[in-house]
Design an enzyme around this catalytic site. Structure first.
Site, PDB file in Angstrom:
ATOM      1  N   TRP A 157      -9.322   5.448   3.454  1.00 33.23           N
ATOM      2  CA  TRP A 157     -10.332   5.962   4.383  1.00 33.23           C
ATOM      3  C   TRP A 157      -9.994   5.568   5.812  1.00 33.23           C
ATOM      4  O   TRP A 157     -10.480   6.172   6.761  1.00 33.23           O
ATOM      5  CB  TRP A 157     -11.726   5.470   3.998  1.00 33.23           C
ATOM      6  CG  TRP A 157     -12.005   3.991   4.194  1.00 33.23           C
ATOM      7  CD1 TRP A 157     -11.274   2.951   3.701  1.00 33.23           C
ATOM      8  CD2 TRP A 157     -13.085   3.403   4.923  1.00 33.23           C
ATOM      9  NE1 TRP A 157     -11.842   1.749   4.063  1.00 33.23           N
ATOM     10  CE2 TRP A 157     -12.962   1.990   4.823  1.00 33.23           C
ATOM     11  CE3 TRP A 157     -14.155   3.909   5.645  1.00 33.23           C
ATOM     12  CZ2 TRP A 157     -13.852   1.094   5.417  1.00 33.23           C
ATOM     13  CZ3 TRP A 157     -15.052   3.011   6.238  1.00 33.23           C
ATOM     14  CH2 TRP A 157     -14.895   1.626   6.121  1.00 33.23           C
ATOM     15  N   ASP A 158      -9.120   4.564   5.946  1.00 36.48           N
ATOM     16  CA  ASP A 158      -8.669   4.127   7.265  1.00 36.48           C
ATOM     17  C   ASP A 158      -8.230   5.323   8.105  1.00 36.48           C
ATOM     18  O   ASP A 158      -8.451   5.371   9.309  1.00 36.48           O
ATOM     19  CB  ASP A 158      -7.452   3.199   7.145  1.00 36.48           C
ATOM     20  CG  ASP A 158      -7.618   2.064   6.149  1.00 36.48           C
ATOM     21  OD1 ASP A 158      -8.431   2.187   5.233  1.00 36.48           O
ATOM     22  OD2 ASP A 158      -6.896   1.063   6.277  1.00 36.48           O
ATOM     23  N   GLU A 188     -15.844  -4.748  -0.206  1.00 37.63           N
ATOM     24  CA  GLU A 188     -15.204  -4.620  -1.525  1.00 37.63           C
ATOM     25  C   GLU A 188     -15.466  -5.796  -2.464  1.00 37.63           C
ATOM     26  O   GLU A 188     -15.030  -5.768  -3.611  1.00 37.63           O
ATOM     27  CB  GLU A 188     -13.695  -4.426  -1.336  1.00 37.63           C
ATOM     28  CG  GLU A 188     -13.398  -3.108  -0.644  1.00 37.63           C
ATOM     29  CD  GLU A 188     -11.928  -2.857  -0.417  1.00 37.63           C
ATOM     30  OE1 GLU A 188     -11.171  -3.845  -0.296  1.00 37.63           O
ATOM     31  OE2 GLU A 188     -11.538  -1.683  -0.348  1.00 37.63           O
ATOM     32  N   LYS A 236     -17.325  -9.052   2.487  1.00 37.11           N
ATOM     33  CA  LYS A 236     -15.908  -9.167   2.834  1.00 37.11           C
ATOM     34  C   LYS A 236     -15.643  -8.575   4.208  1.00 37.11           C
ATOM     35  O   LYS A 236     -14.842  -9.074   4.984  1.00 37.11           O
ATOM     36  CB  LYS A 236     -15.083  -8.427   1.787  1.00 37.11           C
ATOM     37  CG  LYS A 236     -13.610  -8.426   2.110  1.00 37.11           C
ATOM     38  CD  LYS A 236     -12.860  -7.418   1.284  1.00 37.11           C
ATOM     39  CE  LYS A 236     -11.455  -7.257   1.822  1.00 37.11           C
ATOM     40  NZ  LYS A 236     -10.834  -6.018   1.372  1.00 37.11           N
ATOM     41  N   GLN A 237     -16.299  -7.438   4.487  1.00 36.12           N
ATOM     42  CA  GLN A 237     -16.046  -6.737   5.750  1.00 36.12           C
ATOM     43  C   GLN A 237     -17.293  -5.961   6.135  1.00 36.12           C
ATOM     44  O   GLN A 237     -18.206  -5.792   5.328  1.00 36.12           O
ATOM     45  CB  GLN A 237     -14.867  -5.784   5.599  1.00 36.12           C
ATOM     46  CG  GLN A 237     -15.070  -4.675   4.589  1.00 36.12           C
ATOM     47  CD  GLN A 237     -13.764  -3.989   4.181  1.00 36.12           C
ATOM     48  OE1 GLN A 237     -13.096  -4.436   3.256  1.00 36.12           O
ATOM     49  NE2 GLN A 237     -13.412  -2.917   4.866  1.00 36.12           N
ATOM     50  N   TYR A 286       0.807  -1.228   0.000  1.00 33.54           N
ATOM     51  CA  TYR A 286       0.000   0.000   0.000  1.00 33.54           C
ATOM     52  C   TYR A 286       0.840   1.279   0.000  1.00 33.54           C
ATOM     53  O   TYR A 286       0.345   2.365   0.288  1.00 33.54           O
ATOM     54  CB  TYR A 286      -0.995   0.017   1.167  1.00 33.54           C
ATOM     55  CG  TYR A 286      -2.063  -1.047   1.084  1.00 33.54           C
ATOM     56  CD1 TYR A 286      -2.692  -1.347  -0.106  1.00 33.54           C
ATOM     57  CD2 TYR A 286      -2.455  -1.750   2.217  1.00 33.54           C
ATOM     58  CE1 TYR A 286      -3.678  -2.318  -0.178  1.00 33.54           C
ATOM     59  CE2 TYR A 286      -3.456  -2.724   2.154  1.00 33.54           C
ATOM     60  CZ  TYR A 286      -4.055  -3.005   0.952  1.00 33.54           C
ATOM     61  OH  TYR A 286      -5.034  -3.960   0.890  1.00 33.54           O
ATOM     62  N   GLN A 287       2.099   1.142  -0.297  1.00 32.84           N
ATOM     63  CA  GLN A 287       2.962   2.292  -0.650  1.00 32.84           C
ATOM     64  C   GLN A 287       3.045   3.409   0.395  1.00 32.84           C
ATOM     65  O   GLN A 287       3.292   4.572   0.055  1.00 32.84           O
ATOM     66  CB  GLN A 287       2.493   2.894  -1.976  1.00 32.84           C
ATOM     67  CG  GLN A 287       2.374   1.865  -3.092  1.00 32.84           C
ATOM     68  CD  GLN A 287       1.450   2.331  -4.198  1.00 32.84           C
ATOM     69  OE1 GLN A 287       1.606   3.408  -4.742  1.00 32.84           O
ATOM     70  NE2 GLN A 287       0.485   1.550  -4.563  1.00 32.84           N
TER      71      GLN A 287
END
Ligand code: IFM
Length: 482
Positions: free
Chosen positions: A59-60, A201, A316-317, A53-54
């Site tokens: 949004w975290d 997602e 998924k979540q 994730y660079q």
């Protein structure tokens, strides 16, 4: 330095030592992942732990990491939000590139705010072919998430100057984006968000994701309210900003119109259930375990376009529970509980962002044992498991900083019952799990330092320094003990 950080943020739990240790592990990692000294950098979703994730923000940052600072070191929360204003040009470039107006914030945002999320995130492990994911294009809730967090920052800190100096520009540009993104359904006289994906997602290309629609409405409301507030309290700043943004006189009225006619999926009057998106309840109703049995390869991607979950109600979540968490003042306990019970057996918790919203809902449902299990799943995720290090050929391991922020929110805002009412009063309404006999945490609120200590029977709120202040403890308003 560390002594000062811990003094402002440490949470002590009288309960199993593993809960205390894992919570401190999370607080430590949330803090070291944060570029606290600057407003030029975001919090990376994996902090500095690896290259996944660079080092960039999702949004975290606003929904999971930042609330820790809101109540402990608000100057850091402020810098993180200034980072969003500094990078607004990247968000405007993204909007323009896709034919929208205003600021469409990047799903993965680095130091310029330009979108870093590639079109292809995963590969089909059976064929080796690329999967076109639309996280960058259709996961639009990041922009309203930023605006609602700005509003929360101002509400918690009372730093109204922030709105005039930084927040309004973000709120106005995001309102422009949202207005250009929604679609008018003329038949029903409502605005809709079509073709998007919400927090879950695995279900891409859906319409009217409930969380997104509520966030869109809330962000438009912030833009309209801030405009009115500035016209009354900071007219010169408003005039300068309007000139710089070329704000047309009818734009604010258009934002208000969309806000007032936004389609919001309501709880069903009989069951209390909120549909995750249009048509969700018509999908196949199976359990995550059953789906696991359908996999041809354990590394298969479950989501769009052909994964095993796509035509089912398996998420998924957390998705609707994020809505009932973010808009907790809008939904009563029965609605939160009904949605918790419905969605929890249908969720695979394929993201570490999943357990906190479910846990908060479990607290409101009065199931504190389940809430504690969600807390532990969150707080120990990097200590006890290496699950999901690789998905669809992409490495996504490392320290899960959102879970770290989520663990704090769990302890302090969830079990510890800390909140700010709509009228701006600090409220404390704890609900401790049976295995914890007490919790104690510091709170920085509008220039005061307070310490909250709660047992199952008592709540003490002590004013450590600053002017006297009233707090609402379990529904009763009284001065903090000095
Ligand atoms: O932002 C999250 C997303 O919700 C799920 N996948 C990982 C991202 C980064 O943590």
């Amino acid at each position: 330095v560390w002594d000062a950080i811990w003094a402002d943020s440490d949470v002590t739990i009288d309960g199993p030592v593993a809960d205390q240790a894992s919570l401190r592990f999370c607080l430590y990692h949330n803090r070291i992942a944060t570029p606290a000294h600057t407003d030029h950098l975001p919090i990376g979703a994996r902090g500095l732990s690896c290259q996944a994730y660079q080092g960039a923000a999702f949004w975290d940052q606003e929904v999971y990491n930042l609330p820790v600072f809101l109540y402990t070191q608000p100057e850091i929360a402020r810098r993180l939000l200034v980072y969003r204003q500094r990078t607004i040009d990247g968000a405007c470039r993204k909007a323009a590139r896709h034919g929208y107006e205003g600021a469409f914030y990047a799903w993965i945002s680095g130091d310029t705010g330009d979108e870093l999320c590639p079109d292809v995130f995963f590969r089909d492990v059976l064929t080796g072919r690329e999967i076109r994911n639309h996280f960058n294009l259709w996961q639009i809730h990041i922009s309203p998430d930023i605006v609602t967090t700005i509003d929360q920052y101002v509400r918690v800190t009372g730093d109204t100057a922030f709105m005039a100096d930084h927040g309004a520009e973000v709120a106005f540009e995001v309102a422009r984006f949202l207005r250009s993104r929604v679609l008018l359904d003329e038949r029903h006289g409502v605005y809709r968000c079509i073709r998007l994906l919400g927090p879950d997602e695995w279900h891409e290309n859906v319409d009217d994701n409930a969380f997104t629609n509520y966030q869109v409405q809330a962000a438009l409301d912030v833009a309209v309210r801030s405009h009115r507030w500035m016209s009354e309290n900071a007219p010169d700043a408003l005039e300068a900003l309007s000139r710089r943004l070329h704000l047309a006189p009818d734009e604010v009225a258009a934002w208000a119109r969309v806000r007032d006619h936004m389609y919001l999926p309501e709880p069903d009057p009989q069951t209390g259930l909120i549909e995750q998106f249009t048509g969700f309840f018509d999908l196949e109703d199976v359990s995550p375990d059953e789906l696991r049995g359908r996999l041809l390869n354990p590394q298969e991607y479950w989501g769009w376009p052909n994964g095993v979950a796509v035509r089912t109600q398996v998420s998924k979540q957390a998705d609707v529970p994020v809505l009932t968490w973010a808009h907790r003042h809008r939904f009563d306990d029965d609605v939160v509980a009904a949605n918790y019970r419905y969605y929890v057996p249908r969720c695979a918790h394929g993201s570490t962002l999943s357990h906190p919203p479910f846990g908060f809902a479990a607290i409101r449902a009065g199931d504190l044992d389940a809430a504690l299990a969600h807390f532990r799943a969150t707080a120990t995720v990097d200590l006890l498991t290496t699950a999901h290090a690789v998905v669809g050929g992409t490495f996504i391991g490392g320290i899960h900083t959102a879970a770290c922020g989520g663990a704090y929110q769990f302890a302090v805002i969830g079990f510890g019952g800390l909140d700010v009412a709509d009228n701006g009063t600090l409220t404390i309404d704890p609900a401790l799990p049976a295995e914890w006999s007490s919790i104690s945490y510091p709170v920085t609120f509008r220039g005061r330092h307070l310490r909250v200590t709660a047992t199952h029977d008592d709540v003490d709120v002590a004013l450590v320094d600053g002017d006297p202040i009233d707090v609402t403890i379990r529904g009763e308003r009284r001065p903090a003990r000095s």
